[in-house]
Structures are given as C-alpha cells and as structure tokens.
Design an enzyme around this catalytic site. Structure first.
Site, PDB file in Angstrom:
ATOM      1  N   GLU A  44       0.872  -1.161   0.000  1.00 39.15           N
ATOM      2  CA  GLU A  44       0.000   0.000   0.000  1.00 39.15           C
ATOM      3  C   GLU A  44       0.917   1.221   0.000  1.00 39.15           C
ATOM      4  O   GLU A  44       1.800   1.321   0.860  1.00 39.15           O
ATOM      5  CB  GLU A  44      -0.874  -0.018   1.261  1.00 39.15           C
ATOM      6  CG  GLU A  44      -1.928   1.046   1.232  1.00 39.15           C
ATOM      7  CD  GLU A  44      -2.799   1.078   2.478  1.00 39.15           C
ATOM      8  OE1 GLU A  44      -2.760   0.125   3.282  1.00 39.15           O
ATOM      9  OE2 GLU A  44      -3.507   2.086   2.633  1.00 39.15           O
ATOM     10  N   ARG A 270       4.708 -13.090   9.620  1.00 39.59           N
ATOM     11  CA  ARG A 270       5.443 -11.887   9.307  1.00 39.59           C
ATOM     12  C   ARG A 270       6.753 -11.842  10.090  1.00 39.59           C
ATOM     13  O   ARG A 270       6.928 -12.547  11.079  1.00 39.59           O
ATOM     14  CB  ARG A 270       4.604 -10.646   9.586  1.00 39.59           C
ATOM     15  CG  ARG A 270       4.195 -10.456  11.037  1.00 39.59           C
ATOM     16  CD  ARG A 270       3.532  -9.098  11.259  1.00 39.59           C
ATOM     17  NE  ARG A 270       2.532  -8.760  10.249  1.00 39.59           N
ATOM     18  CZ  ARG A 270       2.534  -7.617   9.550  1.00 39.59           C
ATOM     19  NH1 ARG A 270       3.463  -6.718   9.734  1.00 39.59           N
ATOM     20  NH2 ARG A 270       1.597  -7.375   8.676  1.00 39.59           N
ATOM     21  N   LYS A 280       4.245   0.747   9.508  1.00 38.36           N
ATOM     22  CA  LYS A 280       4.453   2.009   8.815  1.00 38.36           C
ATOM     23  C   LYS A 280       3.872   3.166   9.614  1.00 38.36           C
ATOM     24  O   LYS A 280       4.414   4.261   9.601  1.00 38.36           O
ATOM     25  CB  LYS A 280       3.821   1.943   7.424  1.00 38.36           C
ATOM     26  CG  LYS A 280       4.661   1.157   6.455  1.00 38.36           C
ATOM     27  CD  LYS A 280       4.065   1.164   5.067  1.00 38.36           C
ATOM     28  CE  LYS A 280       2.941   0.154   4.975  1.00 38.36           C
ATOM     29  NZ  LYS A 280       2.493  -0.078   3.593  1.00 38.36           N
TER      30      LYS A 280
END
Ligand code: ATP
Ligand code: MG
Length: 556
Positions: A44, A270, A280
């Site tokens: 994204e 992850r 982020k």
C-alpha cells in the site's frame, strides 16, 4: 578454491524446502495453473518499505525467479486517505535495490476500479450483495461478537432493482459520505466475523493520487485484493498470517463472480525483529515527531534507511533466506541481521584506518623528518585487493581507549612503561605522559619505537595513523533505536518512551588519505573499529561523512 566462493556459500544459504516451496512443487507436479508460478508483491503506498517488507519481497520475487515464473508489483491503492506518489516512487527504488525486477508487470489496484465496480454490480444482480443504510454504530451492534450471532440488517432484503439503483446513485455522488455501504450477503451467524455481510464499498469523498475525483466510492481491501489477483492471473497469493481469517471471504467473492481465475491464498508469519518497530504507522510517527531525521535516517528499519546506513542488499537477501518461512509467529533477533551484514561486508569491504577518538603519540627516537614506510593490507579476505603504502612518522595518533594510565587487570594495551605492537609497524613503549596542566587530561604520550624484528613481548596490536597524513571526517556512530527488545510490550507506555537517546552519536575522527576520496555509498572496514559507509546525503567530494554500519563483532 578462492575464499570468495566460501563466503558466497555462507552468505547465501541453500534454499530450504519451506512449506510454500512444497505447495508450489506439488502444484507444478499436478500441472495446476498451466504449470505457471505468478506471484505479486502488493504494497500500500502509504509509507516507505521496511525490513518486514523485504521478507515478503524476497519471498514473492524469489519464488517467481526460482520457479521460472514472474512477480507483479501491484500498488494496493484503494485507501486514498494515506496514500501518496512519493511512496510509490520510493517503493520502486527499494524493490530494485533489493535486486528484483517486475518488467512490464507494474499495476495499480486503482486500474481495476471500473472492473471492480462491474463485479460489485454482478454480485447485486445475483442477490449476493445489498446496499445497507445502517449507521456505523448500528453496523457494529448488528455484527455481534464471535461467540454470539449477529443480526440481519433491515436493508438485507431490498430487491435487486432497489440495490442496483442505490449503488449506481452511490457512485454518482447522490449521497453524503457514510450514508450507505455496499455489503456482501453471506451469513450473519458465521463464527467468522469477516463473513458477517462484510462491507465491499463505502462512500468517501477523497482525492485519489491517480484517479483524482473520478470516484466517490472506494472498494474495501478484501473485495479489491482477491479480484485484482484474479484479474492478473496470480497463481499463489502469498500474504501474512493475519489474513488467514480473511481467506474464506477471498474464496467466497471469487466463487460468486464470473472470473475464470481463482488464485490460492497462502499465509506465512510476518517478520518481527527485536529492538525495532515495524509498522508504517509507527515509523511515520517517528518521522513526524522528529525522533529521526526522515524515513531514510540510518537508525530506521526502513530499506532506504538500511541502504543509507550501508547494509548491502545481498545481506538482506541472505537474512531473508536464513530466517525461512513458517506458519507461526516468532521474533527474530536483530543480531542475525547484523551477522548477515557483517558476513557480506567482511568479504567485500576494503580495510582502512580511522582513529575515532585520537590521542597524540610522539615517537622519541624519530626526528621530525625520520620515519618508515610500511604496507597496509587492503583486504585479508581478498588477496587481489592488494596493499597500499602507509607511513610511520614521528607523530602518530592512536585511540584514546588503547592507553590506560592505571591499567585495569588484564589490560594488554598501552600503559606507562608497557609496550604494544603497532599494526604493520613494529612496537612502541610508553616512556612518558604529557598532561594538560589545568585539567590533568592526558594529551600526548612519548614512546620509544622498536622495529618489527625486535623481540618485544606484547599481547596486543593497535591501529594508528601518521599525524601528517591524517584528515578530519565526521563519523556517525549508531546504537539500536530502542533500549528494549520489544518497545511495544509495555501497554501503559508509548513506544517512543523507549527510544535510545544514544542511538546516534556524532564525532570528528581522523582518517587516512585513502578514505578522504571515498565515494558516496562505499563501505569500508575501519580496522578494529567496525564497518562504515560513506553517507549518500551529507558527504561532499573530498569530504566524506561516515555512517557506522555495524560493529566488527556481536556485542554480548
Ligand atoms: P505495516 O503493518 O508495516 O503497515 P502493511 O502490511 O500494512 O505493513 P503493506 O504495504 O500492506 O503493509 O504490505 C505489503 C506486503 O508486505 C503485504 O503482503 C504484507 O503482508 C507484507 N508485509 C508487511 N509487513 C511484513 C512483515 N513484517 N513481514 C513480512 N511481510 C510483511
Ligand atoms: Mg496494509
């Protein structure tokens, strides 16, 4: 065998047949997907990429390469609120730097807005989606909790015509933000909350960085992602574990619509790293609140920060291969990443001399013009790197820490009356100390020099720099960004409370002439000190600024 080949073996571990490789092996054997492997990396564009993304990049691009397929770079730009072209450009630079290419397969989910809209109408036509008028609070209340079924929305039984009409008017901008949403009609009693008539579209009047003000309705991630995958013919849609509970919805949507492709969603754990944060949103907070000097601050776990710091891309790829791919959450030690960085730099970086905290030494048995010329080895790991001349003169600099006026037990370096070996150049014995009359600080040592062939018993070798050749340079020394392994652990505190105030220290060091012409981005081993890289932003020609990449050895 050259050392080189040993090193590349140790930094690029043999690929393990992790579970995703096994799935692909089986699919290829069964002739599934026309024996093709097509993956995608779907960031994204709402921030810069971090080391966690590197795991996903290496996995997706790596598998495609390994199995002779391809990997698409697709921007998941369905949530315009936080997205920006600045991030799009940075993401491309980072993926390329890591060593991967997408060729013509460069996409934006926003390219599919029209197609997505069409599939939404198809769902409505099939009685599988409806326009809902519940308020946000009612929506939550009706949804229920996992242990208790939800309640059906009063809008659930609108006719197809009514839904189509409302949805078209949603698109046309007839309603204010939040007045309606389009929902899938699945099962309000499902134990999986994602299957309780999830939202597919919402009304949001936000300018989009690519489609401008063309749209006032935007698709939700779950709706856009599976269809984008299918439109592109992705075979293996690899994502992180938190999407496991979304998989039934991924499959449901693709099963309802007339799209011939149905990619397989596969989830993996992850990457979590000690002494850092990786979302982020938090990295953006560090930037916005000025805790660091930008996304590419060398203290940041971003790929641009690591690149600027001097982490080689090959080290990051080796790290990602070493940690492997699993289905369970775990935390990886920062030491492992640092180990990979060291391995790579040890093989490639030229050795140079810099004195970070200089102490002057006068060699009493040399006159001002006397001295000797020695040869310094450029890289003991690589014979072809050769040697360079390195003069010893009457005045030299050594590290302040290599002298102790009152040596503690087991201190083998220089102290009054004691001797030490000078790297490449014989021995010195400390005969006298010069002190600042006011502060009492040691400002110089007077030493006798003995040539290398002398029989002097010493237990330590120190580095040094001839005073006439020494130049000044700014050196930035880094520690970990946080003082605790898990800055998120203490729920009563903000993670910024654990920022390490010593994460950056700046000093003026003395460097040898061979370093002053170093080019931006070049890395060196400063002997006995660590690996350093010429900063790409703040260096000037002939005036390099050095970032410490990593210490020479792991600290305890
Ligand atoms: P963040 O949580 O840092 O904001 P994100 O998941 O929202 O990250 P995206 O841009 O959506 O960021 O991620 C792009 C891809 O990278 C996704 O497929 C995501 O699963 C993957 N990814 C993100 N963080 C990690 C991580 N820590 N380890 C492995 N893969 C990750
Ligand atoms: Mg995300």
């Amino acid at each position: 065998m050259s050392e080189e080949s040993n090193i590349s073996e140790s930094t690029s571990p043999a690929p393990s047949r992790h579970f995703i490789r096994q799935i692909i092996d089986r699919d290829l054997e069964a002739g599934k997907n026309n024996s093709q492997v097509i993956t995608r990396f779907p960031p994204e564009p709402n921030g810069y990429l971090h080391i966690g993304h590197a795991k996903s990049i290496c996995l997706n691009f790596g598998l495609a390469k390994e199995f002779g397929g391809r990997c698409h770079l697709r921007y998941d730009d369905t949530n315009p609120a936080a997205e920006d072209v600045e991030y799009v450009d940075a993401i491309e630079a980072d993926v390329r730097w890591l060593g991967f290419e997408w060729g013509e397969h460069h996409y934006f989910a926003s390219n599919y807005f029209e197609a997505l809209y069409g599939y939404a109408e198809e769902l409505i036509q099939k009685g599988k989606a409806y326009v809902c008028s519940l308020s946000a609070d009612e929506f939550k209340e009706y949804r229920g909790v996992p242990t208790r079924p939800g309640k059906e929305s009063p809008s659930r039984n609108r006719t197809v015509e009514e839904n189509l009409d409302l949805f078209r008017r949603m698109r046309a901008g007839a309603f204010p933000d939040g007045a309606y949403v389009l929902r899938a009609k699945i099962d309000m009693a499902s134990p999986n909350l994602h299957m309780r008539d999830p939202t597919l579209y919402r009304i949001k009047r936000i300018h989009h960085h690519r489609t401008g003000d063309e749209w006032c309705i935007y698709p939700m991630y779950d709706f856009a992602h599976c269809i984008s995958d299918a439109v592109e013919g992705i075979t293996h849609s690899i994502c992180t574990l938190e999407f496991e509970v979304h998989r039934p919805l991924y499959d449901w949507i693709l099963d309802q619509i007339s799209i011939p492709c149905h990619p397989q969603q596969i989830e993996f754990a992850r990457l979590n790293l000690t002494y850092t944060v990786m979302s982020k949103r938090r990295l953006l907070q560090l930037v916005r609140e000025g805790h660091v000097q930008g996304w590419d601050d060398p203290r940041m776990p971003t790929l641009c920060g690591m690149r600027r710091r001097g982490y080689p891309a090959a080290a990051i790829r080796a790290f990602c291969e070493t940690i492997g791919v699993t289905k369970y959450d775990s935390v990886t030690e920062m030491e492992l990443l640092e180990y990979c960085v060291r391995q790579e730099l040890n093989a490639k970086a030229l050795r140079r001399i810099a004195v970070l905290d200089p102490l002057r030494v006068v060699i009493t048995n040399f006159s001002d013009t006397e001295g000797i010329n020695v040869q310094a080895i450029n890289n003991p790991e690589d014979e072809t790197a050769g040697k360079r001349p390195f003069p010893l003169t009457r005045e030299i600099f050594i590290e302040r820490a290599d002298f102790a006026e009152t040596p503690p037990p087991k201190y083998f370096r220089l102290s009054p009356g004691k001797s030490v070996r000078l790297r490449y150049a014989g021995f010195i014995t400390c005969e006298d100390i010069e002190k600042d009359p006011e502060t009492g600080e040691v400002i110089a040592l007077h030493c006798r020099w003995d040539p290398p062939e002398t029989k002097v018993k010493v237990k330590a070798t120190i580095h040094w720099l001839a005073a006439p050749t020494a130049r000044e340079a700014e050196v930035r020394l880094y520690e970990r960004l946080f003082t605790v392994a898990d800055p998120m652990e203490d729920k009563d505190k903000d993670f910024t409370d654990f920022l390490n105030p010593n994460a950056l220290r700046t000093t003026t060091a003395l460097i040898e002439p061979a370093l002053s012409e170093a080019g931006a981005g070049e890395s060196f081993q400063f002997e006995r000190t660590g690996y350093f890289c010429v900063d790409t932003k703040d260096s000037q020609p002939g005036q390099p600024v050095f970032n410490q990449v990593v210490a020479l050895k792991a600290s305890k």
